[in-house]
Design a protein around this motif. Structure first.
Motif, short mmCIF file in Angstrom:
data_model
loop_
_atom_site.label_atom_id
_atom_site.label_comp_id
_atom_site.label_asym_id
_atom_site.label_seq_id
_atom_site.Cartn_x
_atom_site.Cartn_y
_atom_site.Cartn_z
N ASN A 62 0.84 -1.20 0.00
CA ASN A 62 0.00 0.00 0.00
C ASN A 62 0.88 1.26 0.00
O ASN A 62 0.61 2.21 -0.75
CB ASN A 62 -0.94 -0.01 1.21
CG ASN A 62 -1.98 1.07 1.13
OD1 ASN A 62 -2.45 1.42 0.06
ND2 ASN A 62 -2.35 1.61 2.28
N ILE A 63 1.91 1.26 0.82
CA ILE A 63 2.83 2.40 0.89
C ILE A 63 3.50 2.63 -0.46
O ILE A 63 3.60 3.76 -0.94
CB ILE A 63 3.89 2.18 1.99
CG1 ILE A 63 3.24 2.26 3.37
CG2 ILE A 63 5.04 3.18 1.86
CD1 ILE A 63 4.10 1.72 4.49
N TYR A 64 3.95 1.54 -1.08
CA TYR A 64 4.60 1.66 -2.38
C TYR A 64 3.66 2.28 -3.40
O TYR A 64 4.04 3.20 -4.14
CB TYR A 64 5.09 0.29 -2.89
CG TYR A 64 5.65 0.36 -4.27
CD1 TYR A 64 6.96 0.78 -4.48
CD2 TYR A 64 4.88 0.06 -5.39
CE1 TYR A 64 7.48 0.89 -5.75
CE2 TYR A 64 5.39 0.17 -6.66
CZ TYR A 64 6.70 0.57 -6.84
OH TYR A 64 7.20 0.70 -8.11
N ASN A 65 2.42 1.82 -3.44
CA ASN A 65 1.45 2.35 -4.40
C ASN A 65 1.14 3.82 -4.14
O ASN A 65 1.00 4.61 -5.07
CB ASN A 65 0.17 1.51 -4.38
CG ASN A 65 0.38 0.14 -4.98
OD1 ASN A 65 1.21 -0.03 -5.86
ND2 ASN A 65 -0.36 -0.84 -4.49
N ILE A 66 1.02 4.20 -2.88
CA ILE A 66 0.76 5.60 -2.54
C ILE A 66 1.94 6.48 -2.93
O ILE A 66 1.76 7.54 -3.52
CB ILE A 66 0.42 5.74 -1.04
CG1 ILE A 66 -0.96 5.13 -0.75
CG2 ILE A 66 0.48 7.20 -0.59
CD1 ILE A 66 -1.28 5.00 0.72
N ALA A 67 3.15 6.03 -2.61
CA ALA A 67 4.35 6.80 -2.95
C ALA A 67 4.48 6.94 -4.46
O ALA A 67 4.81 8.02 -4.97
CB ALA A 67 5.59 6.13 -2.37
N LYS A 68 4.20 5.85 -5.19
CA LYS A 68 4.26 5.89 -6.65
C LYS A 68 3.26 6.91 -7.18
O LYS A 68 3.58 7.69 -8.09
CB LYS A 68 3.98 4.50 -7.21
CG LYS A 68 4.05 4.41 -8.72
CD LYS A 68 3.93 2.98 -9.22
CE LYS A 68 2.53 2.48 -9.00
NZ LYS A 68 2.26 1.18 -9.65
N GLU A 69 2.07 6.91 -6.61
CA GLU A 69 1.03 7.86 -7.05
C GLU A 69 1.48 9.30 -6.82
O GLU A 69 1.33 10.15 -7.70
CB GLU A 69 -0.25 7.58 -6.25
CG GLU A 69 -1.39 8.52 -6.52
CD GLU A 69 -2.56 8.26 -5.58
OE1 GLU A 69 -3.13 9.23 -5.07
OE2 GLU A 69 -2.89 7.07 -5.35
N ILE A 70 2.06 9.59 -5.67
CA ILE A 70 2.52 10.95 -5.35
C ILE A 70 3.64 11.37 -6.30
O ILE A 70 3.62 12.46 -6.87
CB ILE A 70 3.01 11.03 -3.88
CG1 ILE A 70 1.84 10.84 -2.91
CG2 ILE A 70 3.71 12.37 -3.62
CD1 ILE A 70 2.26 10.63 -1.47
#
Length: 87
Positions: A62-70
């Motif tokens: 989840n963290i990876y996906n959020i960071a990628k989105e940002i």
């Protein structure tokens, strides 16, 4: 006006999206800074590094996906507005 995102703003964006404390977001940022975002092996390394730092596998994904989105949102803004002020 497009504003350039710096480390402090990235950590703040992580806090808002993940609801984690600033300390946890600093740990996340450090893991991301130590790894490249491109490539399957790097994704696995980021996930493993996050898990070493007290995150579950689900949280790490989840963290990876959020960071990628940002990050990709900022890159997209930079590409859309390359000559706007960076203040």
């Amino acid at each position: 006006m497009v504003k350039k995102m710096n480390k402090k703003e990235f950590i703040k964006a992580l806090q808002e999206k993940t609801n984690y404390s600033e300390d946890k977001c600093i740990i996340i940022n450090n893991v991301l800074e130590n790894n490249s975002f491109i490539g399957k092996k790097n994704i696995d390394k980021i996930i493993n590094d996050l898990m070493i730092n007290s995150f579950t596998e689900e949280e790490a994904h989840n963290i990876y996906n959020i960071a990628k989105e940002i990050i990709f949102k900022e890159l997209k803004n930079k590409l859309k507005h390359p000559f706007k002020s960076q203040n």
